[in-house]
Scaffold this motif. Structure first.
Motif: not given
Length: 272
Positions: A62-80
């Motif tokens: 969850e933390i990595l998802c937020r960090v990656s989204t903030a840096f513009g790497f959406e989808g890199g660490f976010c999954f369902e």
């Protein structure tokens, strides 16, 4: 007369070997005892600790998802849903072997402060009084650094690697079904490597004490150290920029702290 001196030196050397042997025996015994306790705590170590990063609700993701989204790497660490891989045991003794060696690794981690204590007891008689005094907190500090490295390896390096390698496919026809030894080996190597890397300030402290490194030499080779850290980050993390940055930053901070430590040791030596 010369013969007697030679015999005395030989006995002294043998005495040191005997003393070292007992230090190693006690350290090994501590690992065995701690490992035995870890062996009995199978449910917690495997279901909670080791298999924790294999679940999508592991809080690091969850933390990595937020960090990656903030840096513009959406989808890199976010999954369902679920992780796109499964863990299997393909040999008859696979699970027992994993249980045994995991217990040994856990025993080493738990007993690390005592291992450092035995090492210190062996080398401290050869040190002068002021050297012992200046290195009084070495056991506590080295243990704290090691445990910080273990936590970093478990909560940062392992999830980064599992997230990338668990998702990676050369073809949709190839399923990711990892053997338990491969999965645990990844976590074990990440945790132990990080724990040992975080010992860098302690290593620099002793190298500075014996005059092998100085703040000047550490600053001079800072650029090479930066390249080495980036290479190390590329080796122990997946091949994406964000993962390498997350791993490289703490190591670079440790290197800068090591420069300060080396300078402190040098100033201390000049005043004594």
């Amino acid at each position: 007369m010369g013969r007697n001196i030679e015999i005395t030196r030989e006995l002294s050397f043998l005495d040191h070997l005997e003393e070292l042997r007992w230090h190693l025996i006690r350290a090994t015994l501590a690992v065995v005892i701690a490992g035995s306790l870890a062996f009995l705590a199978k449910g917690f170590i495997f279901d909670v600790l080791l298999f924790g990063p294999s679940h999508v609700d592991f809080f690091t993701y969850e933390i990595l998802c937020r960090v990656s989204t903030a840096f513009g790497f959406e989808g890199g660490f976010c999954f369902e849903g679920q992780m796109p891989f499964s863990i299997q045991s393909r040999t008859m003794g696979g699970q027992f072997s994993a249980h045994l060696w995991t217990s040994v690794t856990a025993g080493f981690i738990i007993a690390f402060p005592y291992i450092i204590y035995e090492f210190w007891k062996f080398v401290s008689p050869a040190m002068h009084g002021h050297e012992k005094k200046s290195a009084r907190g070495v056991i506590l500090i080295s243990s704290l650094l090691f445990f910080l490295g273990v936590l970093f390896g478990y909560y940062v390096v392992s999830p980064l690697s599992i997230n990338f390698l668990g998702r990676y496919q050369v073809s949709g026809q190839v399923l990711n079904e990892f053997d338990i030894d491969s999965y645990i080996g990844l976590i074990r190597s990440s945790v132990l490597a990080s724990g040992l890397i975080f010992e860098l300030p302690i290593v620099i402290y002793f190298l500075s004490k014996i005059g092998l490194v100085t703040p000047k030499s550490l600053k001079k080779y800072r650029k090479f150290a930066l390249v080495g850290v980036l290479i190390l980050s590329a080796i122990i993390t997946p091949p994406d920029i964000l993962s390498q940055i997350l791993v490289a930053i703490p190591v670079l901070v440790l290197y800068e702290i090591s420069i300060l430590i080396s300078g402190f040791v040098l100033r201390k030596e000049r005043t004594e």
